[in-house]
Motif scaffolding. Structure first.
Motif, PDB file in Angstrom:
ATOM      1  N   ARG A 208       0.618  -0.633   0.063  1.00  0.00           N
ATOM      2  CA  ARG A 208       0.319  -0.133   0.174  1.00  0.00           C
ATOM      3  C   ARG A 208       0.626   0.944   0.003  1.00  0.00           C
ATOM      4  NH1 ARG A 208      -2.814   3.540   4.263  1.00  0.00           N
ATOM      5  NH2 ARG A 208      -4.917   4.127   3.077  1.00  0.00           N
ATOM      6  N   ARG A 212       1.485   4.205  -2.492  1.00  0.00           N
ATOM      7  CA  ARG A 212       1.263   5.532  -2.450  1.00  0.00           C
ATOM      8  C   ARG A 212       2.558   6.783  -2.786  1.00  0.00           C
ATOM      9  NH1 ARG A 212      -3.257   7.139   1.026  1.00  0.00           N
ATOM     10  NH2 ARG A 212      -1.842   8.510   2.841  1.00  0.00           N
ATOM     11  N   GLY A 271      -2.475   3.084  -3.623  1.00  0.00           N
ATOM     12  CA  GLY A 271      -3.245   2.550  -2.221  1.00  0.00           C
ATOM     13  C   GLY A 271      -2.823   0.964  -2.779  1.00  0.00           C
ATOM     14  N   ASP A 275      -8.218  -0.543  -1.895  1.00  0.00           N
ATOM     15  CA  ASP A 275      -8.176   1.223  -1.655  1.00  0.00           C
ATOM     16  C   ASP A 275      -8.595   0.948  -3.566  1.00  0.00           C
ATOM     17  OD1 ASP A 275      -6.746   1.750   0.808  1.00  0.00           O
ATOM     18  OD2 ASP A 275      -5.169   0.918   0.112  1.00  0.00           O
TER      19      ASP A 275
END
Length: 316
Positions: A208, A212, A271, A275
């Motif tokens: 994740r 990001r 993510g 997500d």
């Protein structure tokens, strides 16, 4: 719903081909690649991908009618339609003012040159002669009807797409602004097949934090070129973007990326699989009927397409 994936200008033909094969196997409807001036040609990977697939539609996003004459664009589209059995999608746009001026080209206003190019290409592909051209200026091998999408962000270009194109590749930054884009495209009830593609910046990863961070790097790189009024309308803190851009200008890209906060990450979707699924389900619930996943996508483009196809699309 429709699903597409967009790879940037300069994507090597072999990589685009592999992504197209994977996207077709995993249920995507379309795949697109760019054609920015002075990068590798986007026509070559489109051709290679069409040769390697049998179902998925493959598009150029986008060709501009300045560095490519409308007659050449129509010729390319006609050839690719013949080769692919009608699976080619033509993306048109104004082209980058910066890149076109680097090449010493004289420019009309963006909407004007796009409108004139769209009308000329459409007329040629449907067997006619564009206004003001010689009476013999028609495609010699016959018509080749082709869906034409406009690449658009601004209100005037979006409105042009709604009036005269078959679809629009609307870069929705942030995705929650899709209603704003749809309102400016206008009423397309008379064109039931009109395709409004909600084009996203997406970064997906098993890790994740890695996903990001990849989106943060893209936002940092583009922080100084995003429309200030659009950012303000979406509730962003403009001072944050100015700060990030100052770090980019100073050459400290690591610091600029680190300065992209959670609120700024709303510009895209990033993510892990969960997500991305959650954000996409929100967009579907809001009425979006075409989700178009664009770069950065992932460290490996083919692996990112696979993650989206295997884990995200089944939920949508």
């Amino acid at each position: 719903m429709r699903f597409s994936v967009r790879l940037g200008s300069g994507t090597p033909a072999k990589v685009f081909r592999d992504c197209a094969v994977a996207a077709e196997e995993l249920g995507f409807d379309q795949i697109w690649t760019g054609n920015d001036l002075l990068r590798r040609s986007g026509i070559v990977p489109v051709t290679v991908a069409l040769a390697a697939t049998s179902r998925i539609r493959v598009g150029s996003s986008v060709l501009n009618p300045v560095s490519l004459h409308p007659a050449e664009i129509a010729m390319i589209a006609a050839g690719l339609q013949d080769f692919s059995g009608g699976r080619y999608l033509l993306g048109l746009g104004a082209g980058s003012e910066v890149f076109l001026r680097w090449a010493g080209l004289q420019l009309a206003a963006p909407v004007r040159r796009t409108r004139e190019g769209l009308r000329a290409v459409r007329t040629l592909l449907t067997g006619g002669v564009p206004d003001g051209w010689h009476e013999r200026a028609a495609l010699k091998d016959g018509p080749a009807p082709t869906p034409i999408y406009l690449g658009a962000m601004g209100p005037k270009m979006l409105a042009l797409a709604g009036r005269e194109a078959d679809g629009v590749l609307a870069l929705c930054l942030p995705p929650t602004q899709i209603d704003w884009f749809a309102a400016r495209v206008g009423d397309t009830a008379s064109k039931p097949d009109f395709d409004l593609a909600c084009c996203l910046w997406v970064s997906i990863d098993d890790d994740r934090d890695a996903g990001r961070a990849r989106l943060a790097a893209k936002i940092a790189a583009y922080s100084g070129s995003l429309a200030q009024d659009s950012l303000a309308a979406a509730g962003f803190d403009l001072e944050r973007f100015k700060h990030v851009q100052s770090l980019v200008t100073a050459g400290d890209l690591d610091a600029a990326t680190a300065a992209v906060d959670d609120d700024m990450l709303r510009l895209g979707i990033a993510g892990d699989v969960h997500d991305v699924i959650d954000r996409c389900l929100e967009l579907k619930a809001s009425g979006v009927r075409h989700l178009s996943f664009g770069q950065p996508l992932g460290g490996s483009l083919v692996e990112a397409v696979a993650l989206l196809g295997r884990h995200v699309l089944p939920h949508l």
